[in-house]
Design a protein around this motif. Structure first.
Motif, PDB file in Angstrom:
ATOM      1  N   THR A 242      -4.638   6.075  -1.337  1.00 19.43           N
ATOM      2  CA  THR A 242      -3.903   4.816  -1.232  1.00 19.43           C
ATOM      3  C   THR A 242      -4.173   3.947  -2.449  1.00 19.43           C
ATOM      4  O   THR A 242      -5.317   3.800  -2.876  1.00 19.43           O
ATOM      5  N   VAL A 243      -3.103   3.391  -2.998  1.00 19.60           N
ATOM      6  CA  VAL A 243      -3.214   2.359  -4.018  1.00 19.60           C
ATOM      7  C   VAL A 243      -2.544   1.110  -3.447  1.00 19.60           C
ATOM      8  O   VAL A 243      -1.662   1.194  -2.583  1.00 19.60           O
ATOM      9  N   ALA A 244      -2.979  -0.055  -3.903  1.00 15.22           N
ATOM     10  CA  ALA A 244      -2.436  -1.316  -3.405  1.00 15.22           C
ATOM     11  C   ALA A 244      -1.945  -2.164  -4.573  1.00 15.22           C
ATOM     12  O   ALA A 244      -2.640  -2.282  -5.588  1.00 15.22           O
ATOM     13  N   PHE A 245      -0.780  -2.749  -4.393  1.00 15.90           N
ATOM     14  CA  PHE A 245      -0.167  -3.589  -5.417  1.00 15.90           C
ATOM     15  C   PHE A 245      -0.079  -5.037  -4.955  1.00 15.90           C
ATOM     16  O   PHE A 245       0.298  -5.306  -3.815  1.00 15.90           O
ATOM     17  N   ASP A 246      -0.403  -5.952  -5.868  1.00 12.34           N
ATOM     18  CA  ASP A 246      -0.079  -7.367  -5.750  1.00 12.34           C
ATOM     19  C   ASP A 246       0.769  -7.669  -6.983  1.00 12.34           C
ATOM     20  O   ASP A 246       0.324  -7.426  -8.110  1.00 12.34           O
ATOM     21  N   ILE A 247       1.972  -8.169  -6.745  1.00 16.15           N
ATOM     22  CA  ILE A 247       2.910  -8.355  -7.853  1.00 16.15           C
ATOM     23  C   ILE A 247       3.481  -9.769  -7.809  1.00 16.15           C
ATOM     24  O   ILE A 247       3.914 -10.239  -6.754  1.00 16.15           O
ATOM     25  N   GLU A 248       3.490 -10.428  -8.950  1.00 21.66           N
ATOM     26  CA  GLU A 248       4.153 -11.718  -9.134  1.00 21.66           C
ATOM     27  C   GLU A 248       5.240 -11.524 -10.181  1.00 21.66           C
ATOM     28  O   GLU A 248       4.983 -10.953 -11.246  1.00 21.66           O
ATOM     29  N   MET A 249       6.448 -11.986  -9.867  1.00 17.99           N
ATOM     30  CA  MET A 249       7.585 -11.800 -10.767  1.00 17.99           C
ATOM     31  C   MET A 249       8.304 -13.124 -10.976  1.00 17.99           C
ATOM     32  O   MET A 249       8.642 -13.809 -10.001  1.00 17.99           O
TER      33      MET A 249
ATOM     34  N   ARG B 223       0.835  -1.206   0.000  1.00 21.63           N
ATOM     35  CA  ARG B 223       0.000   0.000   0.000  1.00 21.63           C
ATOM     36  C   ARG B 223       0.866   1.251   0.000  1.00 21.63           C
ATOM     37  O   ARG B 223       1.761   1.370   0.835  1.00 21.63           O
ATOM     38  N   ILE B 224       0.546   2.154  -0.946  1.00 27.67           N
ATOM     39  CA  ILE B 224       1.347   3.365  -1.126  1.00 27.67           C
ATOM     40  C   ILE B 224       0.394   4.535  -1.340  1.00 27.67           C
ATOM     41  O   ILE B 224      -0.595   4.415  -2.062  1.00 27.67           O
ATOM     42  N   GLU B 225       0.719   5.668  -0.758  1.00 25.48           N
ATOM     43  CA  GLU B 225      -0.087   6.878  -0.947  1.00 25.48           C
ATOM     44  C   GLU B 225       0.482   7.697  -2.100  1.00 25.48           C
ATOM     45  O   GLU B 225       1.697   7.873  -2.210  1.00 25.48           O
ATOM     46  N   THR B 226      -0.432   8.192  -2.945  1.00 24.57           N
ATOM     47  CA  THR B 226      -0.020   8.953  -4.122  1.00 24.57           C
ATOM     48  C   THR B 226      -1.156   9.859  -4.584  1.00 24.57           C
ATOM     49  O   THR B 226      -2.282   9.743  -4.118  1.00 24.57           O
ATOM     50  N   VAL B 227      -0.846  10.726  -5.513  1.00 21.95           N
ATOM     51  CA  VAL B 227      -1.873  11.515  -6.201  1.00 21.95           C
ATOM     52  C   VAL B 227      -2.267  10.717  -7.436  1.00 21.95           C
ATOM     53  O   VAL B 227      -1.428  10.430  -8.290  1.00 21.95           O
ATOM     54  N   ILE B 228      -3.543  10.339  -7.504  1.00 22.39           N
ATOM     55  CA  ILE B 228      -4.034   9.527  -8.627  1.00 22.39           C
ATOM     56  C   ILE B 228      -5.498   9.856  -8.855  1.00 22.39           C
ATOM     57  O   ILE B 228      -6.259   9.987  -7.907  1.00 22.39           O
ATOM     58  N   GLY B 229      -5.882  10.055 -10.094  1.00 20.22           N
ATOM     59  CA  GLY B 229      -7.279  10.297 -10.398  1.00 20.22           C
ATOM     60  C   GLY B 229      -7.465  11.377 -11.444  1.00 20.22           C
ATOM     61  O   GLY B 229      -6.568  12.156 -11.723  1.00 20.22           O
TER      62      GLY B 229
END
Length: 123
Positions: free
Chosen positions: A27-34, A10-16
């Motif tokens: 807040t945006v949330a990432f799920d990442i598979e690499m 979870r990361i806070e950013t300016v988005i929209g």
């Protein structure tokens, strides 16, 4: 081939796209598979041989916190580029969620896959 993952980063950013969204941090949330071959680090037990998920997370946090994109699609694409170019990730699946963006839903967002699974068999 194996998978290294980061879940619910979870990361806070300016988005929209709306004026009010451009004035606040969300807040945006990432799920990442690499894709990564974990045989070498498993044998050596050395962090230098891994796809260091802490380093990946720190790099994404720094990038996302300083970004000001309108679309989650753009943010997701830029993050995928960082992972592929800076960390040498041959294949990834990235889910980017924007919690609370739509009334009645827990989250909305995008899931993107970039690259080719290293053994060619797919995931």
């Amino acid at each position: 081939m194996d998978v290294v993952f980061i879940e619910d980063l979870r990361i806070e950013t300016v988005i929209g796209i709306y004026d009010w969204e451009r004035k606040i941090r969300q807040t945006v949330a990432f799920d990442i598979e690499m894709a990564f071959d974990n045989a070498v680090p498993a044998a050596s037990d050395a962090i230098a041989d891994t796809l260091d998920y802490k380093a990946v997370a720190k790099r994404l946090i720094a990038f996302v916190e300083s970004s000001h994109f309108e679309l989650v699609e753009t943010l997701a694409e830029r993050c995928a580029q960082i992972l592929r170019e800076e960390f040498g990730v041959p294949w990834l699946r990235l889910k980017l969620s924007k919690p609370g963006a739509v009334t009645g839903s827990r989250a909305v967002g995008v899931i993107i896959e970039r690259g080719v699974w290293p053994d060619g068999a797919g995931r």
